[in-house]
Design an enzyme around this catalytic site. Structure first.
Site, short mmCIF file in Angstrom:
data_model
loop_
_atom_site.label_atom_id
_atom_site.label_comp_id
_atom_site.label_asym_id
_atom_site.label_seq_id
_atom_site.Cartn_x
_atom_site.Cartn_y
_atom_site.Cartn_z
N ASP A 34 0.53 -0.89 -0.08
CA ASP A 34 -0.12 -0.16 -0.61
C ASP A 34 1.28 0.86 0.22
OD1 ASP A 34 -1.65 1.42 -0.18
OD2 ASP A 34 -2.71 0.90 2.65
N HIS A 51 2.98 3.40 -8.49
CA HIS A 51 2.33 2.25 -9.30
C HIS A 51 3.70 1.48 -10.26
CE1 HIS A 51 -1.34 2.40 -7.72
NE2 HIS A 51 -2.04 2.81 -8.98
N LEU A 145 11.79 -19.96 -4.96
CA LEU A 145 10.26 -18.94 -4.30
C LEU A 145 9.59 -18.89 -4.95
CD1 LEU A 145 9.94 -17.05 -2.44
CD2 LEU A 145 10.29 -15.33 -3.89
#
Ligand code: V07
Length: 254
Positions: A34, A51, A145
């Protein structure tokens, strides 16, 4: 000395508190990324710029996750509620997966990362789906991962789907109402194949879950920071891991 026989009574030294122990790294970390819009606003830039900066930070966080041997990193990239944003912003966000993958997929493959997603994938724009599906296919055999991106994800919607699936299975005679248990619900969530998150991080000072992993975070440790997502650095990530190590998880026991 009694204390040597009962090591859990011993107070931790400041050194023990400050260094990351490789044997207690959370396997699954989830992050609510956020503060990208606010990061841009602070600099007089359009939200898009935030963004984009946030997207580049995803790669840095993957690097840190790899460095410490995390198994799963789940990132909340786009919620079912995010469709309500202005169309130009939604359109921009839907281009970020392509932008991210065209820049970083070769490195991710090099690092043995496997790309997965959770959320209503089919309802994403075709160009977005195509880029992500290609990345999933190219990394399906990687066993490092798992980079699990939550896209068009909403936890309540996910639970509704799980319940619908359960009811349908009952109607089809697969099992009876009495047999419904927590595992039945879990097995019908997007995350059925993943361990619940051990640690959930949220940046940018908001202290709430915002419809993210409601069921899965029943026993998750939460960690919040005021830092905005583009400013969430390796040092802050390591601080979160360290704080996790200094907590006592009880899973409802004593
Ligand atoms: C998005 C950047 C990060 C901050 C939060 C919102 C904006 C990476 C991806 C992505 C998606 C799929 C994939 C690999 C990476 C992404 C969206 C938004 C929609 F396979 N960042 N990022 N997707 N943001």
């Amino acid at each position: 000395m009694l204390i040597n026989k009962l090591p859990f009574l011993k107070k931790k030294s400041s050194e023990e508190i400050r260094t990351l122990k490789p044997d207690n790294i959370p396997e699954h970390v989830a992050i609510i990324m956020d503060g990208n819009g606010r990061w841009a606003k602070k600099r007089g830039l359009p939200r898009f710029a935030g963004h984009k900066e946030g997207m580049d930070n995803v790669k840095k966080v993957v690097k840190t996750a790899n460095k410490h041997g995390l198994k799963v990193l789940t990132l909340y990239a786009f919620s079912t509620e995010n469709w309500k944003r202005p169309k130009p912003e939604v359109d921009y966000l839907m281009k970020l997966p392509m932008d991210f993958l065209s820049t970083y997929l070769p490195e991710l493959i090099e690092e043995n990362v496997q790309i997965q997603t959770i959320g209503e994938f089919d309802l994403l724009p075709d160009h977005t789906k195509k880029a992500i599906q290609e990345a999933k296919d190219k990394t399906v055999k990687n066993n490092g991962l798992i980079l699990n991106i939550a896209l068009n994800y909403g936890s309540r919607y996910e639970l509704v789907q799980s319940i619908k699936k359960t009811v349908t299975d009952i109607q089809n005679g697969k099992y009876s109402v009495e047999e419904i248990d927590e595992n039945v619900i879990s097995d019908n969530l997007y995350t059925s194949h993943l361990k619940d998150p051990d640690l959930l991080i949220r940046t940018s000072g908001e202290i709430r879950l915002s419809n993210f992993l409601l069921w899965q975070s029943a026993y998750t440790e939460f960690w919040f920071t005021d830092a905005l997502w583009p400013d969430f650095s390796e040092a802050l990530f390591e601080q979160a891991l360290l704080d996790y190590q200094n907590r006592k998880r009880r899973f409802g026991g004593i």
